[in-house]
Design a protein around this motif. Structure first.
Motif, mmCIF file in Angstrom:
data_model
loop_
_atom_site.group_PDB
_atom_site.id
_atom_site.type_symbol
_atom_site.label_atom_id
_atom_site.label_comp_id
_atom_site.label_asym_id
_atom_site.label_seq_id
_atom_site.Cartn_x
_atom_site.Cartn_y
_atom_site.Cartn_z
ATOM 1 N N ILE A 93 5.138 -4.195 15.052
ATOM 2 C CA ILE A 93 4.767 -2.998 14.293
ATOM 3 C C ILE A 93 6.029 -2.210 13.962
ATOM 4 O O ILE A 93 7.094 -2.485 14.505
ATOM 5 N N GLU A 94 5.887 -1.246 13.058
ATOM 6 C CA GLU A 94 6.985 -0.392 12.583
ATOM 7 C C GLU A 94 7.913 -1.236 11.700
ATOM 8 O O GLU A 94 8.524 -2.211 12.154
ATOM 9 N N THR A 95 8.011 -0.808 10.442
ATOM 10 C CA THR A 95 8.676 -1.655 9.445
ATOM 11 C C THR A 95 10.141 -1.960 9.766
ATOM 12 O O THR A 95 10.603 -3.068 9.495
ATOM 13 N N THR A 96 10.849 -0.988 10.317
ATOM 14 C CA THR A 96 12.252 -1.285 10.640
ATOM 15 C C THR A 96 12.315 -2.411 11.667
ATOM 16 O O THR A 96 13.135 -3.334 11.549
ATOM 17 N N ASN A 118 -5.538 11.524 9.114
ATOM 18 C CA ASN A 118 -6.444 10.380 9.023
ATOM 19 C C ASN A 118 -6.946 10.272 7.587
ATOM 20 O O ASN A 118 -8.108 10.550 7.297
ATOM 21 N N PRO A 119 -6.026 9.881 6.662
ATOM 22 C CA PRO A 119 -6.314 9.953 5.225
ATOM 23 C C PRO A 119 -7.617 9.278 4.813
ATOM 24 O O PRO A 119 -8.311 9.753 3.909
ATOM 25 N N GLY A 120 -7.952 8.163 5.493
ATOM 26 C CA GLY A 120 -9.136 7.420 5.081
ATOM 27 C C GLY A 120 -10.435 8.126 5.461
ATOM 28 O O GLY A 120 -11.500 7.789 4.949
ATOM 29 N N PHE A 151 -0.619 -1.129 -2.369
ATOM 30 C CA PHE A 151 -0.173 0.161 -2.924
ATOM 31 C C PHE A 151 0.564 0.991 -1.873
ATOM 32 O O PHE A 151 1.024 2.083 -2.165
ATOM 33 N N SER A 152 0.650 0.470 -0.643
ATOM 34 C CA SER A 152 1.233 1.259 0.444
ATOM 35 C C SER A 152 2.752 1.094 0.480
ATOM 36 O O SER A 152 3.281 -0.013 0.485
ATOM 37 N N SER A 153 3.422 2.246 0.506
ATOM 38 C CA SER A 153 4.892 2.238 0.449
ATOM 39 C C SER A 153 5.495 1.483 1.628
ATOM 40 O O SER A 153 6.442 0.706 1.462
ATOM 41 N N TYR A 154 4.960 1.683 2.826
ATOM 42 C CA TYR A 154 5.534 0.970 3.977
ATOM 43 C C TYR A 154 5.188 -0.514 3.948
ATOM 44 O O TYR A 154 5.949 -1.337 4.453
ATOM 45 N N THR A 155 4.056 -0.867 3.348
ATOM 46 C CA THR A 155 3.779 -2.302 3.188
ATOM 47 C C THR A 155 4.834 -2.926 2.279
ATOM 48 O O THR A 155 5.341 -4.019 2.554
ATOM 49 N N MET A 157 7.742 12.652 0.910
ATOM 50 C CA MET A 157 6.801 12.170 -0.107
ATOM 51 C C MET A 157 5.402 12.097 0.512
ATOM 52 O O MET A 157 4.415 12.584 -0.065
ATOM 53 N N GLN A 158 5.318 11.513 1.717
ATOM 54 C CA GLN A 158 4.001 11.393 2.367
ATOM 55 C C GLN A 158 3.416 12.774 2.683
ATOM 56 O O GLN A 158 2.203 12.950 2.657
ATOM 57 N N ARG A 159 4.292 13.749 2.985
ATOM 58 C CA ARG A 159 3.803 15.096 3.297
ATOM 59 C C ARG A 159 3.084 15.701 2.085
ATOM 60 O O ARG A 159 2.023 16.327 2.217
ATOM 61 N N GLY A 199 -2.537 3.512 14.502
ATOM 62 C CA GLY A 199 -3.351 2.748 13.548
ATOM 63 C C GLY A 199 -2.674 2.563 12.198
ATOM 64 O O GLY A 199 -3.342 2.328 11.187
ATOM 65 N N LYS A 200 -1.340 2.681 12.165
ATOM 66 C CA LYS A 200 -0.648 2.581 10.877
ATOM 67 C C LYS A 200 -0.289 1.139 10.545
ATOM 68 O O LYS A 200 -0.193 0.281 11.409
ATOM 69 N N PHE A 201 -0.112 0.901 9.275
ATOM 70 C CA PHE A 201 0.264 -0.421 8.794
ATOM 71 C C PHE A 201 1.509 -0.297 7.931
ATOM 72 O O PHE A 201 1.829 0.810 7.498
ATOM 73 N N PRO A 202 2.240 -1.425 7.716
ATOM 74 C CA PRO A 202 1.853 -2.794 7.970
ATOM 75 C C PRO A 202 2.038 -3.201 9.432
ATOM 76 O O PRO A 202 2.765 -2.553 10.187
ATOM 77 N N VAL A 203 1.372 -4.317 9.750
ATOM 78 C CA VAL A 203 1.529 -4.982 11.045
ATOM 79 C C VAL A 203 1.851 -6.444 10.730
ATOM 80 O O VAL A 203 1.219 -7.036 9.849
HETATM 81 N N1 LIG Z 1 6.683 4.378 10.793
HETATM 82 C C1 LIG Z 1 5.691 3.492 10.249
HETATM 83 C C2 LIG Z 1 4.976 4.220 9.114
HETATM 84 C C3 LIG Z 1 3.819 3.421 8.536
HETATM 85 C C4 LIG Z 1 2.912 4.257 7.643
HETATM 86 O O1 LIG Z 1 3.057 5.480 7.505
HETATM 87 N N2 LIG Z 1 1.953 3.568 7.019
HETATM 88 C C5 LIG Z 1 0.966 4.234 6.194
HETATM 89 C C6 LIG Z 1 0.747 3.413 4.922
HETATM 90 S S1 LIG Z 1 2.121 3.517 3.822
HETATM 91 C C7 LIG Z 1 -0.355 4.277 6.909
HETATM 92 O O2 LIG Z 1 -0.618 3.469 7.767
HETATM 93 N N3 LIG Z 1 -1.226 5.221 6.527
HETATM 94 C C8 LIG Z 1 -2.562 5.292 7.049
HETATM 95 C C9 LIG Z 1 -2.686 6.209 8.224
HETATM 96 O O3 LIG Z 1 -1.723 6.933 8.537
HETATM 97 O O4 LIG Z 1 -3.779 6.230 8.792
HETATM 98 C C10 LIG Z 1 6.348 2.182 9.803
HETATM 99 O O5 LIG Z 1 7.567 2.175 9.551
HETATM 100 O O6 LIG Z 1 5.668 1.142 9.762
#
Ligand SMILES: N[C@@H](CCC(=O)N[C@@H](CS)C(=O)NCC(=O)O)C(=O)O
Length: 221
Positions: free
Chosen positions: A59-62, A117-119, A9-13, A104-106, A46-50
């Motif tokens: 790391i970092e989608t780009t 730290n959404p979780g 469900f994660s946009s960056y995934t 959108m994330q904001r 700690g962000k994903f995807p990895v």
């Molecule tokens: N700049 C990062 C952004 C990644 C990102 O914001 N991932 C979100 C999921 S869509 C995330 O990890 N959220 C959980 C958190 O921030 O703890 C990328 O391009 O990979």
């Protein structure tokens, strides 16, 4: 063997998945929550995807898409071959990440007790109204900029870095702040992107999680 740590469900995934699906690249999908310690160490926030490729971690989608284009190329040229088209693709990728995905994330983060730290802290009884208004205003401004850009420029053909960034950001941004009627090119782009097989696959895989979308997922798409 490639492995992608993320969530359906994660946009960056999605941004990384679209690149992998477009080229039928074999990989194993690993839910980040089952590998929280690894993801927490792999990314500075700690962000994903990895992505992992044997002993290599990206790391970092780009950067993940740039890595796939170099090390696992396929029919979809994720980075356009012509240098000037590639430069445009990278510019538009930044626009979608910073000003569409970011705003959108904001808005979504305004619903979390601890937005960094959404979780961790759970959901607020009501979202922070300043953050919601600022995120929505940022989206309207980004939509207007993109509409003007699309009027004067062509996007790179085929599935590229731009597709990977634009599809998830427009998909979720439109749920937060609908693309207005005076941005018909942008609305048409969103519809075209959602019809692409690698994108519609992400939409379907994410469907079971829609109830978790903090502002409430609309009954469409
Ligand atoms: N700049 C990062 C952004 C990644 C990102 O914001 N991932 C979100 C999921 S869509 C995330 O990890 N959220 C959980 C958190 O921030 O703890 C990328 O391009 O990979």
């Amino acid at each position: 063997m490639l492995a992608l740590y993320g969530h359906p469900f994660s946009s960056y995934t999605w941004k990384a998945l679209i690149a992998l699906y477009a080229n039928d690249t074999p990989f194993e999908f690993r839910e980040f929550s089952e590998h929280a310690e690894f993801v927490g160490q792999a990314h500075p926030a700690g962000k994903f995807p990895v992505l992992t490729d044997g002993g290599v971690t990206v790391i970092e989608t780009t950067a993940i898409i740039e890595y796939l284009a170099v090390h696992h190329p396929g029919l979809a040229p994720l980075i356009p071959v012509e240098a000037s088209v590639a430069a445009t693709a990278r510019m538009i990728d930044r626009v979608f990440d910073h000003y569409v995905m970011g705003n959108m994330q904001r808005v979504v983060a305004a619903y979390f007790v601890d937005k960094d730290n959404p979780g961790a802290g759970g959901m607020r009884d009501s979202p922070d109204p300043h953050e919601v208004a600022a995120g929505k205003a940022g989206l309207r401004r980004a939509y207007a900029w993109l509409e003007r850009w699309l009027e004067a420029n062509l996007l790179p053909p085929n599935v590229s870095l731009v597709t990977c960034a634009a599809a998830p950001s427009l998909f979720y941004a439109d749920w937060v702040e609908r693309i207005p009627d005076d941005c018909p090119r942008l609305a048409a782009l969103r519809a075209e992107l959602l019809a692409l097989p690698p994108v519609s696959r992400c939409v379907e895989e994410a469907r079971p999680y829609r109830a978790y979308f903090p502002p409430g997922a609309p009954d469409r798409d």
